[in-house]
Design an enzyme around this catalytic site. Sequence first.
Site: not given
Length: 250
Positions: A9-11, A96, A98, A168, A174, A213, A234-235
């Site tokens: 997930n590159w966000k 998600h 977010e 999640e 993150g 994470s 993600g990251g």
Amino acid sequence: MRKKIVAGNWKMNTLPAEGVELAKGVAAGRSEVCSCVNFIVCPPFTHLSQVIETLKGTDIAVGAQDCATEAKGAYTGEVAASMIAALGCEYVILGHSERRQYYGETSETLNKKMAQAYANGLKPIYCVGESLDERKAGKHFDVCKQQIEEVVFNLTEEQFADLVIAYEPVWAIGTGETATAEQAQEIHAYIREVLASKFGAAAAECPILYGGSCKPSNAAEIFAKEDVDGGLIGGAALKAEDFLAIGKGF
Ligand code: PGA
């Protein structure tokens, strides 16, 4: 045998040229990872088509990070599921945390988005998970159950067969803090039980990914758990090397 999935997930990261480079990097190293792992990358809308083009001829699938609740029309700024599907996307991330937290998405919104996704042949990666306060109050099971009952239980059996779930915990996204492999297994097994109460034996086939994470150093331990079928990353998905290394965790 359930599908093993590592989804990135590159966000809201990467410019188009950077996204293309990242996709090239993933494609270049893909053969070092077991072909049993299904890789998915989810870039921003703006470079979906360039990334799809870059990944043509590989087995790396592409997903969008969201889609609109409506089919088309006067909804300024929205992107319809049909538009995403027309580019050649296979998946769409929905729900998600977010989106739930910053954009007020509710089960009502998500039911509409799920319907749009399925109507256009997209496979949803539906996210659930509790906040830190909810975890501290011991409500994490109930929160996940509710997020599933209010949305996933409205699917037909046929639709459910194409669903991927991502657990999640919001407190791990993150933050550098990861759920322990035991915590992940405990709630993944519970989620599968909830799914089985509605969909029976088909629940055993539904991939449930862990997200929060997840990185090369902890992926193997988490993925080793029986009910963890991969990760939503993600990251660590922003570096081809790390993303691929997570795939080696199987
Ligand atoms: P993270 O994000 O890996 O950066 O914690 C995961 C996600 O939000 O999907």
